[in-house]
Motif scaffolding. Structure first.
Motif, PDB file in Angstrom:
ATOM      1  N   VAL A  13     -58.842 -26.049 -16.607  1.00 51.20           N
ATOM      2  CA  VAL A  13     -57.699 -25.500 -17.916  1.00 51.20           C
ATOM      3  C   VAL A  13     -56.451 -26.486 -18.095  1.00 51.20           C
ATOM      4  CG1 VAL A  13     -56.155 -23.956 -18.992  1.00 51.20           C
ATOM      5  CG2 VAL A  13     -58.448 -23.138 -18.116  1.00 51.20           C
ATOM      6  N   PRO A  14     -55.960 -26.726 -16.904  1.00 45.93           N
ATOM      7  CA  PRO A  14     -54.912 -28.007 -16.974  1.00 45.93           C
ATOM      8  C   PRO A  14     -55.290 -29.286 -17.493  1.00 45.93           C
ATOM      9  CG  PRO A  14     -54.822 -26.704 -14.669  1.00 45.93           C
ATOM     10  CD  PRO A  14     -56.027 -26.438 -15.417  1.00 45.93           C
ATOM     11  N   VAL A  15     -56.385 -29.606 -17.092  1.00 45.84           N
ATOM     12  CA  VAL A  15     -56.906 -30.834 -17.750  1.00 45.84           C
ATOM     13  C   VAL A  15     -56.974 -30.659 -19.400  1.00 45.84           C
ATOM     14  CG1 VAL A  15     -58.906 -32.424 -17.996  1.00 45.84           C
ATOM     15  CG2 VAL A  15     -58.435 -31.440 -15.786  1.00 45.84           C
ATOM     16  N   GLY A  16     -57.512 -29.722 -19.774  1.00 42.33           N
ATOM     17  CA  GLY A  16     -57.230 -29.388 -21.261  1.00 42.33           C
ATOM     18  C   GLY A  16     -55.936 -29.217 -21.800  1.00 42.33           C
ATOM     19  N   TRP A  17     -54.877 -28.922 -21.039  1.00 43.42           N
ATOM     20  CA  TRP A  17     -53.759 -28.745 -21.775  1.00 43.42           C
ATOM     21  C   TRP A  17     -53.121 -30.287 -21.627  1.00 43.42           C
ATOM     22  CZ3 TRP A  17     -50.617 -24.510 -18.627  1.00 43.42           C
ATOM     23  CH2 TRP A  17     -51.282 -23.079 -18.980  1.00 43.42           C
ATOM     24  N   LEU A  18     -53.431 -31.070 -20.722  1.00 46.68           N
ATOM     25  CA  LEU A  18     -52.759 -32.336 -20.599  1.00 46.68           C
ATOM     26  C   LEU A  18     -53.574 -33.117 -21.842  1.00 46.68           C
ATOM     27  CD1 LEU A  18     -52.714 -33.460 -16.990  1.00 46.68           C
ATOM     28  CD2 LEU A  18     -50.730 -32.979 -18.497  1.00 46.68           C
ATOM     29  N   ALA A  19     -54.686 -33.071 -22.134  1.00 42.20           N
ATOM     30  CA  ALA A  19     -55.436 -33.477 -23.057  1.00 42.20           C
ATOM     31  C   ALA A  19     -54.815 -32.876 -24.561  1.00 42.20           C
ATOM     32  CB  ALA A  19     -57.161 -33.275 -23.092  1.00 42.20           C
ATOM     33  N   GLY A  20     -54.582 -31.770 -24.490  1.00 41.68           N
ATOM     34  CA  GLY A  20     -53.995 -31.272 -25.823  1.00 41.68           C
ATOM     35  C   GLY A  20     -52.904 -31.811 -26.078  1.00 41.68           C
ATOM     36  N   MET A  21     -51.951 -32.105 -25.212  1.00 41.30           N
ATOM     37  CA  MET A  21     -50.623 -32.663 -25.233  1.00 41.30           C
ATOM     38  C   MET A  21     -50.988 -34.296 -25.631  1.00 41.30           C
ATOM     39  SD  MET A  21     -48.406 -31.863 -21.975  1.00 41.30           S
ATOM     40  CE  MET A  21     -47.004 -32.551 -22.562  1.00 41.30           C
ATOM     41  N   GLY A  22     -51.932 -34.835 -25.058  1.00 36.62           N
ATOM     42  CA  GLY A  22     -52.232 -36.147 -25.645  1.00 36.62           C
ATOM     43  C   GLY A  22     -52.788 -36.448 -27.071  1.00 36.62           C
ATOM     44  N   ALA A  23     -53.508 -35.306 -27.479  1.00 37.92           N
ATOM     45  CA  ALA A  23     -54.301 -35.398 -28.762  1.00 37.92           C
ATOM     46  C   ALA A  23     -52.995 -35.219 -29.746  1.00 37.92           C
ATOM     47  CB  ALA A  23     -55.303 -34.422 -28.823  1.00 37.92           C
ATOM     48  N   ALA A  24     -52.195 -34.418 -29.363  1.00 36.23           N
ATOM     49  CA  ALA A  24     -50.927 -34.116 -30.246  1.00 36.23           C
ATOM     50  C   ALA A  24     -50.029 -35.380 -30.442  1.00 36.23           C
ATOM     51  CB  ALA A  24     -50.221 -32.805 -29.970  1.00 36.23           C
ATOM     52  N   GLY A  25     -49.782 -35.967 -29.290  1.00 36.75           N
ATOM     53  CA  GLY A  25     -49.156 -37.277 -29.375  1.00 36.75           C
ATOM     54  C   GLY A  25     -49.640 -38.189 -30.114  1.00 36.75           C
ATOM     55  N   ALA A  26     -51.026 -38.370 -29.991  1.00 36.50           N
ATOM     56  CA  ALA A  26     -51.725 -39.297 -30.544  1.00 36.50           C
ATOM     57  C   ALA A  26     -51.732 -39.050 -32.296  1.00 36.50           C
ATOM     58  CB  ALA A  26     -53.232 -39.257 -30.420  1.00 36.50           C
ATOM     59  N   LEU A  27     -51.761 -37.871 -32.573  1.00 42.11           N
ATOM     60  CA  LEU A  27     -51.625 -37.395 -34.086  1.00 42.11           C
ATOM     61  C   LEU A  27     -50.188 -37.897 -34.526  1.00 42.11           C
ATOM     62  CD1 LEU A  27     -52.974 -35.788 -36.250  1.00 42.11           C
ATOM     63  CD2 LEU A  27     -51.552 -33.954 -35.773  1.00 42.11           C
ATOM     64  N   ALA A  28     -49.099 -37.333 -33.831  1.00 43.20           N
ATOM     65  CA  ALA A  28     -47.895 -38.041 -34.174  1.00 43.20           C
ATOM     66  C   ALA A  28     -47.808 -39.564 -34.302  1.00 43.20           C
ATOM     67  CB  ALA A  28     -46.809 -37.347 -33.016  1.00 43.20           C
ATOM     68  N   LEU A  29     -48.329 -40.214 -33.631  1.00 45.27           N
ATOM     69  CA  LEU A  29     -48.563 -41.623 -33.536  1.00 45.27           C
ATOM     70  C   LEU A  29     -49.035 -42.106 -34.887  1.00 45.27           C
ATOM     71  CD1 LEU A  29     -47.539 -44.076 -31.787  1.00 45.27           C
ATOM     72  CD2 LEU A  29     -49.802 -44.042 -30.917  1.00 45.27           C
ATOM     73  N   ILE A  30     -50.099 -41.415 -35.424  1.00 46.66           N
ATOM     74  CA  ILE A  30     -50.791 -41.933 -36.418  1.00 46.66           C
ATOM     75  C   ILE A  30     -50.140 -41.479 -37.707  1.00 46.66           C
ATOM     76  CG2 ILE A  30     -53.022 -41.327 -37.652  1.00 46.66           C
ATOM     77  CD1 ILE A  30     -54.346 -40.832 -34.983  1.00 46.66           C
ATOM     78  N   VAL A  31     -49.610 -40.319 -37.625  1.00 47.36           N
ATOM     79  CA  VAL A  31     -48.655 -39.991 -38.847  1.00 47.36           C
ATOM     80  C   VAL A  31     -47.620 -40.674 -38.923  1.00 47.36           C
ATOM     81  CG1 VAL A  31     -47.819 -37.895 -40.000  1.00 47.36           C
ATOM     82  CG2 VAL A  31     -49.876 -37.716 -38.885  1.00 47.36           C
ATOM     83  N   GLY A  32     -46.783 -41.058 -37.901  1.00 47.19           N
ATOM     84  CA  GLY A  32     -45.739 -41.688 -37.683  1.00 47.19           C
ATOM     85  C   GLY A  32     -45.744 -43.205 -38.356  1.00 47.19           C
ATOM     86  N   LEU A  33     -46.625 -43.985 -37.840  1.00 43.16           N
ATOM     87  CA  LEU A  33     -46.835 -45.389 -38.001  1.00 43.16           C
ATOM     88  C   LEU A  33     -46.712 -45.633 -39.457  1.00 43.16           C
ATOM     89  CD1 LEU A  33     -49.566 -46.681 -35.751  1.00 43.16           C
ATOM     90  CD2 LEU A  33     -47.163 -47.458 -35.737  1.00 43.16           C
TER      91      LEU A  33
END
Lengths: 368, 271
Positions: free
Chosen positions: A97-117
């Motif tokens: 589960v903690p790996v999932g959480w870290l990946a969830g954070m990473g994916a949400a951060g990547a989404l922010a990068l894509i929308v923000g650019l």
């Protein structure tokens, strides 16, 4: 009146009240994490995110897809039957589960990068439009693409975290502990972050972007960092949410619950103040999740409409606070560094200066 | 023109759409059908009521909310947040009054006629298209050929300068709201004629609307028309290749492409 009395007795049994409170506090802790993420973006940087639910949703789905068993694996239904391939989804790596959480954070951060650019360097409201849009699109993708997240039926059987610690009914205490612990970690980390020089740049950008630019700061880059970090925190909230309920579907991620409610929490509690965001999460959360409890006790004409009235109140709260008390219940502390005196305290330099010029207010020394 | 992104726009459309419904259905003013159209003469008083209603609501909101935010110098960001709250509230009010179910102005099918090849158009759609063209011409003339329009553009461009030049900017803003309110109501009714009336109909249009306005150039009425058509047509045509469920993604892609390539819009933005 008789009915009213009976209902009260049923509701106010000790066990019932404890049950409800534990569940409620867990929810508030999760929403509090998300509100802290929005506070970093909006409260400290003035980054305008109207699609909070998009990051929450990406965090939830990413973590769920990574931690679920393979879709073709054998599952045991509650009735004891063994079934396979019921849910149609991608991934299913059975990771911890903690790996999932870290990946969830990473994916949400990547989404922010894509929308923000494309949007962060333009007019501020373009980001708001883009984020509100990305939330709608993610929901429609979840609903319509085959073999990704089991479409509108949603995912279930998402593994629990640390479920060997307690079984059955007692597990909700573990959930509460996990959620509160994560909330405290996020709060302390954010508190350190916004008190740092980096946090001061964010506030400078919020107050006056041109001045911050003139001081040699790359404001677009700072806003992007704040947007991505805030998005990651929202993603973490979503990931905890997914593992708490064990089942998620596109309908769990409505704009109302995932975006507008968070905004109301922040506006009521006080944007630019992490403790304010948490207070807002508690107060607005209590109103939002508490109203269904009294639904049956209300007269029919009200009881039938509780959910719409609740939504109306959320809208009104946002408007009233923006107009009448934009600083929220707990205003932002104006002191930006421990090296300058506190303008909010009566003995501060600015207070005494103001008092000297205005001829009123607190005076540190009697008139000579 | 008021220089902020109004996130209540779609919900105001919904309000106009349902106000017309109140006149046409609840007050029983069907008025049969005009020629091949699916609605009757009752739609004219209904439209007037809806326009007056939405105009009054936006005037009230300006007085209660936006005027105060302007006086405080809160800037367009706080106004956008307030408009979001207003939109949420309006959606709840429409649901409280009319419920969550979908309505139509009138039952029955609006027969489509084939124009050429396989192109089928309903008389209603002709009407909507014609009225839209007419309204764009009217708005254009208003903005560029009348004194009021000139004052509106001046106020949008530089409020302080406009004030110095003797323009009553607060009054001009009220006029802007009234005109916008009437247009929003008409647009809501058109949406109601073309599709079903639902409490969420207007809100779902927010993204395509913003995409259209940015595509055409903010503050540019002709640009808004062309932008609206490009967004609408590409959204419908896209279902030829992609999953119908993904239709909402099309205006978003257009929006992102525009922001990357030409953030001032195809025809330039006035503000």
């Amino acid at each position: 009146m008789d009915l009213f009395a009976i209902d009260l007795i049923v509701l106010v049994t000790f066990g019932g009240a404890v049950n409800w409170t534990v569940g409620f506090l867990t929810t508030v802790a999760i929403f509090g994490i998300v509100a802290l993420g929005l506070n970093l973006q909006w409260g400290y940087t003035g980054v305008f995110n109207f699609g909070v639910v998009a990051f929450f949703m990406v965090g939830a789905y990413t973590s769920a897809l990574l931690t679920l068993p393979h879709p073709d694996a054998v599952m045991v239904t509650p009735s004891g039957a063994e079934v396979t391939g019921v849910l149609d989804y991608a991934g299913g790596f059975g990771l911890p589960v903690p790996v999932g959480w870290l990946a969830g954070m990473g994916a949400a951060g990547a989404l922010a990068l894509i929308v923000g650019l494309p949007t962060l360097r333009l007019r501020h409201d373009f980001l708001a439009i883009a984020t509100i849009g990305i939330a709608a699109i993610l929901r429609s993708i979840a609903n319509s693409i085959e073999g990704l997240v089991n479409r509108s039926s949603g995912l279930s059987g998402i593994p629990r975290f640390l479920d060997e610690l307690a079984s059955g009914e007692d597990y909700r205490w573990v959930l509460l502990g996990i959620a509160l612990l994560m909330l405290i970690v996020v709060y302390l980390a954010l508190q350190r972050t916004v008190d740092s020089p980096w946090g001061r740049v964010l506030r400078a950008i919020r107050e006056n972007e041109d001045t911050a630019k003139a001081a040699g700061k790359n404001t677009v880059s700072f806003r992007m960092q704040s947007f991505v970090l805030g998005g990651m925190i929202m993603g973490l909230g979503g990931a905890i949410f997914a593992h708490r309920f064990g089942a998620i579907a596109p309908t769990s991620f409505s704009d109302l619950l995932g975006t507008f409610l968070i905004w109301a929490m922040l506006m009521v509690g006080g944007s630019g103040n992490n403790r304010g965001a948490l207070l807002g999460a508690l107060l607005v959360g209590f109103f939002w999740f508490g109203t269904p409890l009294i639904q049956e006790d209300l007269p029919d004409f009200l009881g039938n409409r509780v959910f719409m009235i609740r939504q109306l109140v959320i809208g009104l709260l946002i408007v009233v606070f923006v107009v009448a008390r934009p600083q929220g219940i707990l205003p932002e502390r104006r002191r930006v560094s421990r090296f300058v005196s506190d303008p909010d305290s009566a003995g501060g330099r600015w207070a005494s200066l103001r008092a000297r010029f205005a001829g009123s207010g607190p005076r540190s020394s009697p008139e000579a | 023109m008021l220089k902020f992104a109004n996130f209540a726009h779609g919900d105001l459309m919904t309000l106009g759409m349902f106000l017309a419904l109140a006149v046409v259905v609840d007050a029983g003013l069907h008025g049969g059908a005009i020629g091949p159209l699916s609605f009757g003469w009752g739609m004219i008083p209904a439209a007037l009521v809806a326009m007056a209603g939405v105009a009054l609501v936006v005037l009230g909101l300006d007085w209660l909310v936006f005027r105060r935010l302007r006086a405080r110098g809160g800037g367009f960001i706080t106004m956008a947040v307030a408009s979001l709250g207003i939109g949420i509230g309006l959606r709840a009010i429409v649901q409280l009054i009319w419920g969550p179910t979908a309505f139509r102005y009138q039952s029955g099918i609006n027969e489509a006629t084939t124009i050429f090849w396989d192109l089928k158009v309903k008389p209603d759609q002709f009407f909507i298209f014609g009225l839209t063209l007419l309204l764009v011409v009217v708005v254009y003339l208003l903005l560029y050929r009348t004194k009021l329009g000139k004052a509106m553009r001046a106020t949008a461009d530089n409020p302080d300068l406009a004030e110095v030049a003797g323009i009553e900017t607060e009054q001009i803003r009220r006029w802007t709201w009234v005109i916008a309110g009437c247009l929003i109501a008409v647009a809501g009714i058109m949406l109601g004629i073309q599709a079903q009336l639902r409490f969420s109909a207007g809100f779902h249009l927010i993204l395509p609307m913003f995409a259209a306005v940015i595509l055409g150039g903010i503050g540019n009425p002709w640009g808004a028309l062309v932008g609206g058509m490009v967004v609408g047509i590409s959204q419908e045509v896209s279902t030829e290749w992609i999953n119908t469920g993904l239709k909402p993604a099309v205006p978003f892609l257009i929006l992102i492409l525009m922001l990357l390539l030409r953030p001032r819009g195809l025809f330039g933005s006035t503000i």
